[in-house]
Motif scaffolding. Structure first.
Motif, PDB file in Angstrom:
ATOM      1  N   SER A   9       0.433   6.581  -6.665  1.00  0.00           N
ATOM      2  CA  SER A   9      -0.845   7.284  -6.753  1.00  0.00           C
ATOM      3  C   SER A   9      -0.665   8.787  -6.562  1.00  0.00           C
ATOM      4  O   SER A   9      -1.322   9.589  -7.228  1.00  0.00           O
ATOM      5  CB  SER A   9      -1.818   6.731  -5.711  1.00  0.00           C
TER       6      SER A   9
ATOM      7  N   ILE B  98      -5.956   4.100  -1.039  1.00  0.00           N
ATOM      8  CA  ILE B  98      -4.887   3.121  -1.220  1.00  0.00           C
ATOM      9  C   ILE B  98      -4.054   3.017   0.054  1.00  0.00           C
ATOM     10  O   ILE B  98      -3.708   1.929   0.510  1.00  0.00           O
ATOM     11  CB  ILE B  98      -4.008   3.504  -2.432  1.00  0.00           C
TER      12      ILE B  98
ATOM     13  N   ALA C 262      -6.850  -0.964  -4.922  1.00  0.00           N
ATOM     14  CA  ALA C 262      -5.707  -0.160  -5.323  1.00  0.00           C
ATOM     15  C   ALA C 262      -5.508  -0.157  -6.837  1.00  0.00           C
ATOM     16  O   ALA C 262      -5.264   0.900  -7.442  1.00  0.00           O
ATOM     17  CB  ALA C 262      -4.445  -0.649  -4.617  1.00  0.00           C
TER      18      ALA C 262
ATOM     19  N   ALA D 166       0.829  -1.207   0.000  1.00  0.00           N
ATOM     20  CA  ALA D 166       0.000   0.000   0.000  1.00  0.00           C
ATOM     21  C   ALA D 166       0.864   1.257   0.000  1.00  0.00           C
ATOM     22  O   ALA D 166       0.532   2.249  -0.660  1.00  0.00           O
ATOM     23  CB  ALA D 166      -0.927  -0.010   1.215  1.00  0.00           C
TER      24      ALA D 166
END
Length: 287
Positions: A173, A246, A253, A166
């Motif tokens: 991200s 996320i 995700a 993550a």
């Protein structure tokens, strides 16, 4: 050492490829230098100004954490989010607010006439503003994000991501979120030029829309009537909601990254098209 003839490649094509690679390296160096200058310039504020700004942001975090502790049950999940996940979401949203809610500052350059100077620099206009946006966020990352992250246990919040995967996907991200933010800024700036609209009204409109639809303040999953699910597919959700979901492990995700990448692919060509169509109107804004 084999030359282009040994490899069966035309000399002209090889030279052209090398020249292109050199140009890309030079452009990367210019953008890196711009990021560095923006980061250093962002430290020009006096200490008491920074302390006041960071103090207000810390107060906002404390109020939001207190609010969620009041309205959310201690156990169980609400709309798929536990209270612990919401608290982490809120703290990380503020810790990385400068990265998730940054603007390029192009609207101020338009209204001040500084945009004219941008065309004289040895770098593309889009690249200049994007690099400055990234560089400006480094100050808050060092002076606010890291200290807040360290203070999180004292606030009763677990600041750690849902896992190592993550954390890595969160970094990807955030990079996509910056690209979406820059593209949206250029699109809003093009609309402002086209309509000859007040820069301050446009800035307020963009800030208000982003605050409501990005999930930077209120997680989209907690919005009533399921409208958060609809907002999750809009480009504004790619700015904050996607990275934060996320990080906290409260969303798919891969799907979130795919949506962000799709908006990058859609918005950047649109931004280039709108900017190219309206750049001749810049004279009305002092350019």
């Amino acid at each position: 050492m084999p030359n282009s003839l040994d490899l069966g490649l035309p000399v002209g094509r090889t030279s052209s490829a090398m020249a292109g690679a050199v140009d890309h390296i030079r452009a990367a160096r210019r953008h890196l230098k711009t990021m560095t200058m923006a980061a250093v310039r962002s430290l020009d504020d006096r200490g008491w100004v920074l302390a006041g700004d960071f103090g207000l942001r810390l107060l906002r975090v404390l109020l939001l954490l207190s609010l969620w502790r009041t309205v959310l049950p201690e156990t169980g999940a609400t709309s798929g989010m536990t209270r612990a996940a919401v608290l982490t979401y809120t703290l990380i949203a503020e810790a990385f607010a400068s990265q998730l809610t940054l603007g390029t500052g192009i609207e101020l350059a338009l209204t001040s006439g500084d945009i004219a100077n941008r065309f004289l620099r040895p770098a593309g206009v889009f690249g200049q503003f994007t690099a400055e946006m990234v560089g400006a966020g480094l100050r808050d990352l060092l002076l606010f994000s890291l200290p807040l992250f360290c203070l999180a246990p004292l606030l009763g919040v677990n600041p750690l991501p849902a896992g190592v995967g993550a954390a890595l996907l969160f970094a990807c991200s955030v990079a996509l979120a910056l690209l979406v933010a820059a593209a949206l800024d250029f699109i809003f700036a093009s609309i402002m030029v086209l309509l000859e609209h007040s820069v301050y009204a446009m800035m307020k409109l963009r800030t208000a829309v982003s605050a409501l639809l990005s999930g930077a303040v209120i997680p989209l999953a907690l919005m009533p009537w399921g409208i958060g699910e609809v907002f999750g597919y809009l480009p504004f959700a790619a700015l904050a909601s996607a990275p934060l979901r996320i990080y906290t492990g409260t969303g798919d995700a891969l799907l979130l990254l795919a949506l962000q990448a799709a908006w990058v692919a859609v918005l950047w060509p649109l931004a280039h098209l709108m900017w190219s169509a309206n750049r001749e109107r810049l004279v009305t804004h002092g350019g």
